[in-house]
Enzyme design. Structure first.
Site, short mmCIF file in Angstrom:
data_model
loop_
_atom_site.label_atom_id
_atom_site.label_comp_id
_atom_site.label_asym_id
_atom_site.label_seq_id
_atom_site.Cartn_x
_atom_site.Cartn_y
_atom_site.Cartn_z
N MET A 35 6.12 -4.75 -0.55
CA MET A 35 4.97 -5.65 -0.52
C MET A 35 5.03 -6.61 -1.70
O MET A 35 4.02 -7.24 -2.05
CB MET A 35 3.66 -4.88 -0.53
CG MET A 35 3.42 -4.07 0.72
SD MET A 35 1.67 -3.88 1.15
CE MET A 35 1.01 -3.19 -0.36
N HIS A 42 11.66 -0.73 -7.25
CA HIS A 42 12.12 -1.47 -6.07
C HIS A 42 13.58 -1.90 -6.22
O HIS A 42 14.38 -1.79 -5.29
CB HIS A 42 11.27 -2.72 -5.86
CG HIS A 42 9.83 -2.47 -5.56
ND1 HIS A 42 8.84 -2.77 -6.45
CD2 HIS A 42 9.21 -1.95 -4.46
CE1 HIS A 42 7.66 -2.45 -5.92
NE2 HIS A 42 7.86 -1.95 -4.73
N GLN A 66 -2.90 -2.34 6.26
CA GLN A 66 -3.06 -1.09 5.50
C GLN A 66 -4.10 -1.20 4.40
O GLN A 66 -4.21 -0.33 3.55
CB GLN A 66 -1.72 -0.63 4.93
CG GLN A 66 -1.08 -1.55 3.91
CD GLN A 66 0.39 -1.21 3.70
OE1 GLN A 66 1.20 -1.34 4.62
NE2 GLN A 66 0.73 -0.77 2.51
N GLN A 158 4.02 8.96 2.26
CA GLN A 158 4.51 7.85 3.08
C GLN A 158 5.95 8.09 3.51
O GLN A 158 6.32 7.81 4.65
CB GLN A 158 4.41 6.55 2.29
CG GLN A 158 5.02 5.35 3.00
CD GLN A 158 4.84 4.07 2.22
OE1 GLN A 158 3.81 3.43 2.31
NE2 GLN A 158 5.83 3.70 1.41
N LEU A 189 6.28 3.98 -11.90
CA LEU A 189 6.20 2.54 -11.75
C LEU A 189 5.43 2.19 -10.48
O LEU A 189 5.63 2.78 -9.43
CB LEU A 189 7.61 1.94 -11.68
CG LEU A 189 8.49 2.13 -12.93
CD1 LEU A 189 9.87 1.52 -12.70
CD2 LEU A 189 7.84 1.52 -14.16
N ARG A 192 0.59 -1.85 -8.97
CA ARG A 192 -0.81 -1.83 -9.40
C ARG A 192 -0.99 -1.48 -10.87
O ARG A 192 -2.10 -1.59 -11.40
CB ARG A 192 -1.62 -0.88 -8.51
CG ARG A 192 -1.81 -1.39 -7.08
CD ARG A 192 -2.70 -0.45 -6.28
NE ARG A 192 -3.08 -1.03 -5.00
CZ ARG A 192 -2.42 -0.84 -3.86
NH1 ARG A 192 -1.32 -0.11 -3.86
NH2 ARG A 192 -2.84 -1.39 -2.72
#
Length: 288
Positions: A35, A42, A66, A158, A189, A192
């Site tokens: 996202m 990432h 979501q 998830q 990490l 947010r």
């Protein structure tokens, strides 16, 4: 918007044209959905994908499905230029940038709902969340059609939901997990984390210590009920609010009994500092 010098696709047709050319050359394709607001976690997933696959696609899409009303959809950090630079440095072969209008056009009505590992924990707090995740990942898998897809262990529930999705819907995709990236104090990490002020950031590091102690207690033979109560009390003292602190079966996220653990488990927590929500998890194994 990112420059033409950085390989990217903004439409499904452009994405499929590029992937089709790779397929014609018999190249394997890895996929890292994100996202945006990318961090080293990432980037490590992209590097893992590069080590496993000939070509790698990373998507950047803030999925509105979501987010519930009142959540941080509008405030969610968007740093596309910086994201593109990080992906390029990590040797990502194509950045996929679908628009909300392309993903969910007028008249869109489909959705994907899972049970099993999607029940409880995050779903108890955000009942809409995994329906949105499952729906967007299903669409992205159909669009990219990768051989492998890469997700981080930080979002452990998830990860298991995606694996269940792949199994239930017969996707010919191997889902691989990357280890949770952490700051020096052990904080997982997260995009947010940028919401935290300096005092909150200092306090946030306690989550790692609480989960380490929780996992160690279980691995040392403590009863699940006692270890959970101790961890919950510590989290309640350290944070402004606690959504959950639990131990679950690592393979299925099924609830455990009250006694000592007899199988691999995962300790999971979600807490809040101000308006910022932090989640994390760790593995715990039964005593030898």
């Amino acid at each position: 918007m990112i420059t033409q010098q950085i390989p990217h696709a903004t439409t499904i047709s452009a994405l499929r044209t590029r992937v089709r050319s790779w397929r014609e050359d018999r190249l394997s394709v890895g996929f890292v959905p994100t996202m945006g607001a990318l961090h080293d976690g990432h980037v490590s997933l992209v590097r893992l994908a590069k080590a496993q696959c000939d070509r790698v696609v990373a998507s950047v899409f803030v999925n509105p499905k979501q987010f519930a009303p009142g959540e941080d959809l509008d405030a969610y950090p968007r740093t596309l230029i910086d994201d593109a630079e990080k992906l390029t440095d990590a040797k990502c072969d194509l950045i996929y940038l679908p628009t909300p209008e392309a993903m969910y056009p007028d008249g869109y009505s489909a959705g994907v709902t899972l049970k099993g590992p999607a029940l409880g924990l995050e779903s108890a707090i955000r009942p809409h969340f995994f329906d949105g995740v499952a729906t967007v990942v299903t669409k992205l898998f159909n669009q990219v059609r990768p051989d492998m897809a890469f997700f981080g262990e930080k979002d452990y529930q998830q990860l298991l939901v995606i694996r269940q999705l792949v199994k239930d819907l017969d996707f010919p995709i191997n889902v691989l997990a990357g280890e949770t990236g952490r700051d020096r104090d052990g904080l997982a990490l997260s995009s947010r984390n940028a919401y935290l002020d300096s005092d909150q950031r200092t306090r946030a590091g306690q989550l790692n210590l609480i989960l380490k102690a929780f996992a160690a207690a279980l691995s040392g033979g403590a009863s699940t009920s006692d270890a959970t109560a101790t961890a919950l009390a510590a989290a309640s003292d350290a944070f402004d609010a606690v959504d959950y602190v639990e131990a679950r079966c690592a393979a299925t996220l099924a609830e455990l009994g009250d006694g000592p653990i007899d199988r691999p488990v995962r300790v999971l927590a979600a807490v809040r500092l101000g308006s910022t929500r932090l989640i994390d998890n760790m593995a715990a194994n039964p005593p030898a």
